[in-house]
Design a protein around this motif. Sequence first.
Motif, PDB file in Angstrom:
ATOM      1  N   UNK A  56       0.845  -1.195   0.000  1.00  0.00           N
ATOM      2  CA  UNK A  56       0.000   0.000   0.000  1.00  0.00           C
ATOM      3  C   UNK A  56       0.883   1.248   0.000  1.00  0.00           C
ATOM      4  N   UNK A  57       0.750   2.136  -1.001  1.00  0.00           N
ATOM      5  CA  UNK A  57       1.628   3.310  -1.079  1.00  0.00           C
ATOM      6  C   UNK A  57       1.274   4.334   0.003  1.00  0.00           C
ATOM      7  N   UNK A  58       2.261   5.087   0.368  1.00  0.00           N
ATOM      8  CA  UNK A  58       2.059   6.157   1.354  1.00  0.00           C
ATOM      9  C   UNK A  58       1.408   7.355   0.681  1.00  0.00           C
ATOM     10  N   UNK A  59       0.800   8.263   1.469  1.00  0.00           N
ATOM     11  CA  UNK A  59       0.204   9.465   0.859  1.00  0.00           C
ATOM     12  C   UNK A  59       1.213  10.292   0.094  1.00  0.00           C
ATOM     13  N   UNK A  60       2.443  10.346   0.576  1.00  0.00           N
ATOM     14  CA  UNK A  60       3.472  11.110  -0.124  1.00  0.00           C
ATOM     15  C   UNK A  60       3.763  10.507  -1.498  1.00  0.00           C
ATOM     16  N   UNK A  70       8.973   4.886 -10.154  1.00  0.00           N
ATOM     17  CA  UNK A  70       7.761   4.329  -9.560  1.00  0.00           C
ATOM     18  C   UNK A  70       7.432   3.003 -10.266  1.00  0.00           C
ATOM     19  N   UNK A  71       8.203   1.986  -9.928  1.00  0.00           N
ATOM     20  CA  UNK A  71       8.112   0.720 -10.652  1.00  0.00           C
ATOM     21  C   UNK A  71       6.780   0.004 -10.471  1.00  0.00           C
ATOM     22  N   UNK A  72       6.238  -0.128  -9.259  1.00  0.00           N
ATOM     23  CA  UNK A  72       4.928  -0.796  -9.151  1.00  0.00           C
ATOM     24  C   UNK A  72       3.836  -0.075  -9.944  1.00  0.00           C
TER      25      UNK A  72
END
Length: 303
Positions: free
Chosen positions: A156-160, A192-194
Amino acid sequence: MMTRIARGIGFGGIAIALVATSVPAIAQDNSDSRIRKLEAEVRALQRQVFPGGDGRYFEPEITGQPAARPSVSTTNSTTAVTDILARLDALETQLQRLTAQYEVGGNAMRLLDERIEALEAANAPAPAPASTPSATATPTPTSAVTATPTPSPAAQPSPERVAAVQAIAKPQTDDPADDEYSYGFRLWEAGFHPEAQQQLTMFVEKYSDHWRATYGRNLLGRAYLDDGKPNDAAPWFLQNYQADKSGARAGDSLLFLAEAMIALKDTNRACIALAEFGDTYPALAAGRLQSQYERNLGKVTCN
């Protein structure tokens, strides 16, 4: 009396002489008449066999000399035969050359098929290890490449990170397919590979026939490889190479497939991919991808 006898003998001799001289004349007249008749019949026959009746087929008048043969040039006949023989020799030489080229091409295709079969063997899934209550199966570095790319679940990515991704603008042109690819390229270029994996997967599935498809599959494999996931990258490289070997990025994908195999410590498949790349894309091996090709060759020891 004697005078009369002599005169009689004289007149008789003259008559005999006249008869003797007239016989050859009559015979000569008959012969000339027969010859003229034969000549007329021969000319009539010639006109039937050779319509047109010009000098190319028979003489207009037959003289006392032996009749000449039809005026067929010996030189022309000899030249025609010589030309035919020369053309036959040229055709035989060309046939031999084409046969040799066919045999060479057939041998090259056979070798190529063998190498492709070896590459396709990488698609066979490895047998799953027997599970036990105390241990779970884990993939090994030498596990076989799966036939269907299976992306690993992303954290899960961070808000930043979400904000940073959203800051990357998506192109808006009259070619929506190219826009999708370009956006995936920008995500990959930014690291941003994913996100790039997700974007490029959508692109190749939706626009598989677009001219950018070969770029998209190759870049998708690189997005996984750069993300430290060679096992997920390898199927995309192999798929791109097999989809169109003349594609703009087919050679790149074959070379990156070798890199994925090296990362998986599968030396055998890495060597097969490198050998295939050198044989199939010699211009790339000596040009744009030369340094990458030589770098990969230095990482493995091939027979």
